[in-house]
Write a protein that holds these residues in place. Structure first.
Motif, mmCIF file in Angstrom:
data_model
loop_
_atom_site.group_PDB
_atom_site.id
_atom_site.type_symbol
_atom_site.label_atom_id
_atom_site.label_comp_id
_atom_site.label_asym_id
_atom_site.label_seq_id
_atom_site.Cartn_x
_atom_site.Cartn_y
_atom_site.Cartn_z
ATOM 1 N N PRO A 157 39.405 19.028 8.008
ATOM 2 C CA PRO A 157 38.360 19.969 8.413
ATOM 3 C C PRO A 157 37.242 19.259 9.193
ATOM 4 O O PRO A 157 36.754 19.803 10.193
ATOM 5 C CB PRO A 157 37.850 20.529 7.086
ATOM 6 N N ALA A 158 36.866 18.060 8.778
ATOM 7 C CA ALA A 158 35.788 17.336 9.459
ATOM 8 C C ALA A 158 36.165 17.034 10.912
ATOM 9 O O ALA A 158 35.354 17.190 11.840
ATOM 10 C CB ALA A 158 35.486 16.044 8.710
ATOM 11 N N ASP A 161 36.082 20.103 13.028
ATOM 12 C CA ASP A 161 34.695 20.447 13.341
ATOM 13 C C ASP A 161 34.190 19.605 14.523
ATOM 14 O O ASP A 161 33.554 20.126 15.449
ATOM 15 C CB ASP A 161 33.821 20.220 12.095
ATOM 16 N N LYS A 165 32.960 21.108 18.048
ATOM 17 C CA LYS A 165 31.613 20.795 18.534
ATOM 18 C C LYS A 165 31.694 20.204 19.947
ATOM 19 O O LYS A 165 30.876 20.518 20.809
ATOM 20 C CB LYS A 165 30.935 19.805 17.581
ATOM 21 N N GLU A 211 39.506 26.895 5.639
ATOM 22 C CA GLU A 211 38.854 25.790 6.347
ATOM 23 C C GLU A 211 38.597 26.084 7.833
ATOM 24 O O GLU A 211 37.481 25.923 8.325
ATOM 25 C CB GLU A 211 39.716 24.513 6.244
ATOM 26 N N ILE A 215 34.812 27.114 10.285
ATOM 27 C CA ILE A 215 34.419 26.133 11.320
ATOM 28 C C ILE A 215 34.361 26.825 12.691
ATOM 29 O O ILE A 215 33.388 26.688 13.431
ATOM 30 C CB ILE A 215 35.415 24.940 11.346
ATOM 31 N N LYS A 218 31.378 29.141 13.132
ATOM 32 C CA LYS A 218 30.104 28.463 13.434
ATOM 33 C C LYS A 218 29.814 28.467 14.931
ATOM 34 O O LYS A 218 28.676 28.540 15.369
ATOM 35 C CB LYS A 218 30.178 26.994 12.975
ATOM 36 N N TYR A 219 30.875 28.350 15.719
ATOM 37 C CA TYR A 219 30.724 28.269 17.184
ATOM 38 C C TYR A 219 31.076 29.597 17.860
ATOM 39 O O TYR A 219 31.096 29.674 19.076
ATOM 40 C CB TYR A 219 31.619 27.144 17.730
#
Ligand SMILES: [Zn+2]
Length: 355
Positions: A157-158, A161, A165, A211, A215, A218-219
């Motif tokens: 997941p990180a 992200d 981004k 997950e 994410i 968010k965007y």
């Protein structure tokens, strides 16, 4: 020699002359009625049908060989034919020319490029684009989003992200499947966003809702999910309730086979079931259209392509690596596999080649 004898001799000679004349005529007639050379030429079969009154027992297409010098050939022997046979349609010889077969290769894993042309499998109603109007869109191919170090098909997941981004901060515009299709088809009035990119997730893992969905939200990024409806009972995969959550979050849901089979190993009937049942269930459960297929394991064969066309699918995604363009066959769209182990730099390089 008296007059009688002279007369007898004269008539005898005259008879002899007539006899010779008769023999000569017979001989001449024999030579002119010698069998003519008839041959059937394959090329002519298509182009030169003779009168449709020729009964079936006679070849419908005959041509006189050009080597025969007789300019007025004797008629074909017809004495054995029944008289006054009603006219009949031509025998079906014209239709015996085999249809050209498509030059499709059977693909087994790993998939390779094929000789399928754009025209061969252009879905109904889609016009082949001209070479001067190329549209190129990177289509990213994700699967599971969880922690599974060493598994290239899984991304953490990180890491997902960080990639999202990057897209956000560098002007990329993840698009919906509908926008993707509009761009590929160059629909009038559609303005391409900056750096369009399509995010796809295969298989329908339950972590996609747990997950990936938050994410991307968010965007404010949409995505496309290719799912196998036969897996909804399995706890590792999304159930219908979760699939609906993704749909409400802006994800497009499309079929990936009922049970994620190796399609080329199946019969045509089994393939048809896997392809059409998956579509039917998605459309029924979600009230949406599911006309874009994704080959499980990236595998397909000629039957798969035929079925997609027969059932009106618009596009299909492979796992062939590359950027999708409107010059590819609509059923052979390429994607960029996202290796969960690769660095951000490798991700950026992959993307930048698309522009
Ligand atoms: Zn899959």
């Amino acid at each position: 020699m008296n007059v009688r004898k002279k007369r007898f001799l004269f008539y005898t000679l005259l008879a002899g002359v007539f006899m010779l004349l008769f023999l000569f005529v017979i001989s001449a007639l024999n030579s002119s009625t010698a069998p003519i050379h008839i041959e059937v030429q394959a090329e002519e079969l298509i182009q030169t049908p003779v009168s449709t009154s020729v009964p079936e027992s006679v070849p419908a297409y005959v041509t006189v060989s050009e080597s025969d010098p007789d300019p007025d050939p004797a008629p074909v022997e017809v004495s054995s034919l029944p008289p006054d046979k009603p006219e009949q349609p031509l025998p079906a010889q014209v239709g015996t020319i085999p249809a050209p077969t498509a030059s499709v290769q059977v693909i087994t894993a790993p998939p390779q490029t094929t000789s399928v042309t754009v025209d061969t499998y252009m879905p109904n109603g889609v016009v082949a684009p001209s070479a001067s109007s190329k549209v190129s869109i990177p289509v990213l191919n994700y699967h599971s989003v969880t922690m599974d170090p060493g598994n290239v098909v899984v991304i953490s997941p990180a890491k997902l992200d960080v990639q999202m981004k990057y897209l956000h901060d560098h002007g990329y515009t993840p698009i919906s499947l509908a926008t993707f299709i509009n761009l590929i088809e160059k629909k009038s009035g559609i303005v391409a966003p900056d750096k369009p990119v399509l995010l796809t997730f295969d298989d329908g893992y339950v972590d996609n809702v747990e997950e990936a969905m938050p994410i991307l939200a968010k965007y404010n990024f949409p995505a496309t999910l290719f799912m196998s409806p036969g897996m909804v009972e399995d706890a590792s995969y999304l159930n219908w309730e979760q699939v609906k959550q993704l749909q409400e979050a802006g994800w497009d849901i499309q079929p990936h086979g009922m049970t994620h089979p190796h399609l080329p190993k199946l019969s045509a009937e089994q393939q048809a079931y896997e392809i059409t049942e998956a579509r039917k269930l998605i459309e029924e459960k979600l009230g949406t259209q599911a006309e874009v297929f994704c080959y499980p394991y990236g595998e397909y064969n000629q039957t798969t392509l035929k079925l997609l066309k027969e059932h009106g699918f618009r596009y299909a995604f492979t796992i062939d690596q590359g950027y999708t363009t409107n010059q590819l066959s609509p059923y052979l769209l390429k994607r960029l596999f996202i290796n969960g182990e690769e660095s951000l730099k490798a991700f950026i390089n992959k993307l930048s080649k698309a522009n």
